[in-house]
Design a protein around this motif. Structure first.
Motif, mmCIF file in Angstrom:
data_model
loop_
_atom_site.group_PDB
_atom_site.id
_atom_site.type_symbol
_atom_site.label_atom_id
_atom_site.label_comp_id
_atom_site.label_asym_id
_atom_site.label_seq_id
_atom_site.Cartn_x
_atom_site.Cartn_y
_atom_site.Cartn_z
ATOM 1 N N VAL A 185 15.204 -71.172 -84.915
ATOM 2 C CA VAL A 185 13.939 -71.525 -84.280
ATOM 3 C C VAL A 185 13.782 -73.041 -84.258
ATOM 4 O O VAL A 185 14.139 -73.709 -85.239
ATOM 5 C CB VAL A 185 12.780 -70.884 -85.068
ATOM 6 N N SER A 196 17.875 -80.053 -98.675
ATOM 7 C CA SER A 196 17.892 -78.662 -99.102
ATOM 8 C C SER A 196 16.912 -77.823 -98.263
ATOM 9 O O SER A 196 15.789 -78.265 -98.000
ATOM 10 C CB SER A 196 17.493 -78.623 -100.568
ATOM 11 N N GLY A 197 17.380 -76.672 -97.818
ATOM 12 C CA GLY A 197 16.499 -75.752 -97.090
ATOM 13 C C GLY A 197 16.307 -76.068 -95.624
ATOM 14 O O GLY A 197 15.434 -75.498 -94.964
ATOM 15 N N LYS A 241 21.275 -75.412 -93.233
ATOM 16 C CA LYS A 241 22.694 -75.762 -93.111
ATOM 17 C C LYS A 241 23.577 -74.508 -93.053
ATOM 18 O O LYS A 241 24.478 -74.400 -92.225
ATOM 19 C CB LYS A 241 23.125 -76.667 -94.280
ATOM 20 N N LEU A 281 22.620 -71.462 -92.240
ATOM 21 C CA LEU A 281 22.300 -70.735 -91.009
ATOM 22 C C LEU A 281 23.124 -71.277 -89.836
ATOM 23 O O LEU A 281 23.704 -70.528 -89.047
ATOM 24 C CB LEU A 281 20.805 -70.895 -90.726
ATOM 25 N N ARG A 333 13.229 -73.333 -96.068
ATOM 26 C CA ARG A 333 13.317 -72.310 -97.106
ATOM 27 C C ARG A 333 11.966 -72.149 -97.818
ATOM 28 O O ARG A 333 11.507 -71.051 -98.074
ATOM 29 C CB ARG A 333 14.389 -72.679 -98.137
ATOM 30 N N GLU A 358 9.418 -70.566 -95.491
ATOM 31 C CA GLU A 358 9.698 -69.130 -95.373
ATOM 32 C C GLU A 358 9.133 -68.381 -96.584
ATOM 33 O O GLU A 358 8.513 -67.331 -96.439
ATOM 34 C CB GLU A 358 11.215 -68.892 -95.258
HETATM 35 N N1 LIG Z 1 15.784 -73.218 -87.564
HETATM 36 C C1 LIG Z 1 15.570 -72.129 -88.312
HETATM 37 N N2 LIG Z 1 15.043 -71.021 -87.770
HETATM 38 C C2 LIG Z 1 14.822 -69.934 -88.511
HETATM 39 N N3 LIG Z 1 15.106 -69.816 -89.801
HETATM 40 C C3 LIG Z 1 15.641 -70.875 -90.414
HETATM 41 C C4 LIG Z 1 15.916 -72.074 -89.700
HETATM 42 N N4 LIG Z 1 16.478 -72.945 -90.554
HETATM 43 C C5 LIG Z 1 16.533 -72.338 -91.739
HETATM 44 N N5 LIG Z 1 16.040 -71.082 -91.676
HETATM 45 C C6 LIG Z 1 15.929 -70.138 -92.788
HETATM 46 O O1 LIG Z 1 15.571 -70.888 -93.945
HETATM 47 C C7 LIG Z 1 16.286 -70.459 -95.083
HETATM 48 C C8 LIG Z 1 17.104 -71.584 -95.650
HETATM 49 O O2 LIG Z 1 18.161 -71.922 -94.768
HETATM 50 P P1 LIG Z 1 19.632 -72.246 -95.275
HETATM 51 O O3 LIG Z 1 19.987 -71.428 -96.451
HETATM 52 O O4 LIG Z 1 20.529 -72.209 -94.106
HETATM 53 O O5 LIG Z 1 19.383 -73.755 -95.733
HETATM 54 P P2 LIG Z 1 20.353 -74.769 -96.477
HETATM 55 O O6 LIG Z 1 20.223 -76.063 -95.759
HETATM 56 O O7 LIG Z 1 21.702 -74.173 -96.610
HETATM 57 O O8 LIG Z 1 19.636 -74.896 -97.874
HETATM 58 P P3 LIG Z 1 20.237 -75.329 -99.320
HETATM 59 O O9 LIG Z 1 20.624 -76.761 -99.179
HETATM 60 O O10 LIG Z 1 19.063 -75.131 -100.183
HETATM 61 O O11 LIG Z 1 21.374 -74.424 -99.590
HETATM 62 C C9 LIG Z 1 17.133 -69.282 -94.639
HETATM 63 O O12 LIG Z 1 16.473 -68.085 -94.909
HETATM 64 C C10 LIG Z 1 17.251 -69.503 -93.132
HETATM 65 O O13 LIG Z 1 17.452 -68.294 -92.457
#
Ligand SMILES: Nc1ncnc2c1ncn2[C@@H]1O[C@H](COP(=O)(O)OP(=O)(O)OP(=O)(O)O)[C@@H](O)[C@H]1O
Ligand SMILES: [Mg+2]
Length: 458
Positions: free
Chosen positions: A143, A172-173, A176, A178, A360, A363
């Motif tokens: 999104v 973080s969150g 990445k 996704l 994150r 959410e």
């Molecule tokens: N653009 C987006 N649209 C919808 N949901 C998202 C979006 N970006 C992140 N999310 C949701 O937010 C949550 C965190 O995303 P994700 O695990 O990919 O983040 P990350 O950058 O890997 O975080 P971390 O560094 O904490 O590991 C997940 O549940 C993901 O599905």
């Protein structure tokens, strides 16, 4: 009930098979040639095709070659005369499920057909699940229409079809993982494994054996052979999360894998060729790590053929309303609720907050709100406890009077406190309050705060 198509140029054989299979409850169709068979396959999409190999015109092997692609490919069993098993083996190599020798043994025929029918069902189920999975990681699941996000998604779309290594940067969150999954599940490697590795979570003494596997006896505790994560990801994608936390020695080993395209299990002398795409991610500033000599520059350049920067949520607040509705829908489904949306006050509070834990964190606030909400609309009270908790930075640890709080005084206090904490450096104080330097000075002067004097714009 499974649908079977029998293809045989001998009428008697077709009739016998039809009777046997119909008696067992299979919907059975017949064709007298491979050409006719292909026409029928297009129309009725049978689960299983039982075909003779030697026929006038197109033979069984050519038929297998001409079958439609998944998801419409039927599971095929070939029938061959005793003594011509080599052509049955050819058929298996081309993708036939099994073969039967003529004259047919009824019991064996039925067992084989039932197994083939079961496999066809499983195959369909698998394809359905795969479709769901791709749907989940399709671009619709990401999104965001803010300029920064649109730019990031554009890059993601471009890199999907290639094999280049991608480095995803973001707090973080920010999504990445996704994005990494979206790249994999929209790439030609999508039916192959996606293996996610959290480099920061593996103890340093185990990291090599986790990544590359080990042979029995290679170290204390290694009792049997173990396949490493790189080998498990062969032909697919490995996602190296928190790459900035890799110990120096492992960094050089990964660099070697990238150069040689082969790995060696711990304790083994032999190398194994591998073909993996590497997507890595970090919330660290790798360029700084390079200056500090904690991250190898040569590895950095190998990993970041393409870099994707995911902006923090506070820099793309225009995405918040869409994200909120997306998560409300998601958790409505999960908890069987029917919440329509969120009221203005609650949305305002959410938009104002600075979201250090990014998407994150948003959410999880919405998830809790969906659980708590007893009406059709999430209101401030459903998120209040969450927001109070997350907003409790300590800076506003004051007892509110029963009535008549003076906002100007409050703001003045806050600006002063920030200035104190920043040792009088206005630019720093502005940053502490999440304001621009200009805004800070405007408010500072408006509220008539005394010295320090305005400094030069940094
Ligand atoms: N653009 C987006 N649209 C919808 N949901 C998202 C979006 N970006 C992140 N999310 C949701 O937010 C949550 C965190 O995303 P994700 O695990 O990919 O983040 P990350 O950058 O890997 O975080 P971390 O560094 O904490 O590991 C997940 O549940 C993901 O599905
Ligand atoms: Mg992550």
């Amino acid at each position: 009930m499974s649908v079977i198509l029998v293809i045989d140029d001998e009428k008697l054989q077709r009739d016998i098979l039809r009777t046997i299979l119909e008696d067992e409850g299979f919907e059975t169709h017949t064709a007298s040639s491979a050409e006719e068979g292909l026409e029928i396959i297009k129309k009725i999409r049978p689960d299983v095709v039982l075909t003779d190999l030697k026929m006038e015109g197109m033979d069984g092997i050519e038929l297998i070659d001409s079958l439609p692609e998944e998801p419409f490919k039927p599971t095929t069993i070939v029938m061959t005369a005793f003594g011509t098993i080599s052509s049955a083996v050819d058929a298996i190599k081309k993708g036939a499920f099994d073969y039967l020798t003529k004259p047919l043994d009824k019991e064996l025929l039925l067992v084989t057909i039932k197994r083939a029918a079961e496999r066809a069902i499983l195959q369909k189920e698998n394809l359905r699940l795969q479709k769901d999975l791709y749907g989940k990681f399709s671009f619709e699941g990401i999104v965001g229409h803010s300029q920064k996000m649109v730019e990031a998604i554009e890059v993601v779309k471009k890199v999907c079809s290639s094999n280049v290594n991608v480095l995803i940067l973001g707090e973080s969150g920010t999504g990445k993982e996704l994005i990494a999954r979206a790249i994999h599940y929209n790439s030609p490697r999508k039916t192959k494994p996606f293996v996610a590795v959290n480099c920061a979570a593996i103890p340093e003494n185990l990291i090599e054996s986790e990544l590359f596997g080990h042979e029995p006896g290679s170290f204390t505790g290694a009792t049997s052979r173990s396949i490493g994560l790189f080998e498990s990801a062969n032909n697919g994608t490995i996602f190296l999360d928190e790459i900035g936390d890799l110990p120096a020695l492992t960094q050089s080993k990964i660099l070697r894998v990238l150069q040689d395209k082969e790995i060696r299990r711990v304790g083994s002398r032999d190398s194994i060729k591998i073909n993996v795409r590497i997507i890595s991610a970090t919330n660290k500033d790798l360029e700084k790590e390079i200056i500090n000599k904690t991250f190898r520059e040569d590895l950095f350049y190998r990993l970041k053929v393409i870099t994707i920067n995911l902006p923090p949520l506070r820099e793309r607040k225009e995405d918040i309303p869409d994200l909120v509705s997306f998560f409300i829908k998601k958790y409505n489904r999960e908890f069987g609720k029917r919440i329509n949306g969120i009221d203005d006050n609650a949305m305002k509070a959410i938009i104002e907050y600075h979201w250090p834990g990014n998407i994150r964190q948003l959410e999880s606030v919405i998830e809790r709100a969906v659980i708590m909400c007893e009406t059709r609309n999430i209101s401030l009270k459903d998120i209040k406890s969450e927001l109070r908790f997350i907003q409790g930075s300590g800076i506003l640890d004051i007892d509110l009077p029963d009535e008549g709080i003076n906002f100007d005084e409050l703001e003045k206090e806050l600006l002063k406190k920030a200035m104190e904490k920043a040792n009088g450096v206005a630019a720093k104080a502005a940053k502490l309050l999440g304001m621009t330097y200009k805004t800070f000075w405007y408010r500072w002067e408006k509220l008539g705060s005394s010295s320090p004097k305005k400094e030069a714009v940094p």
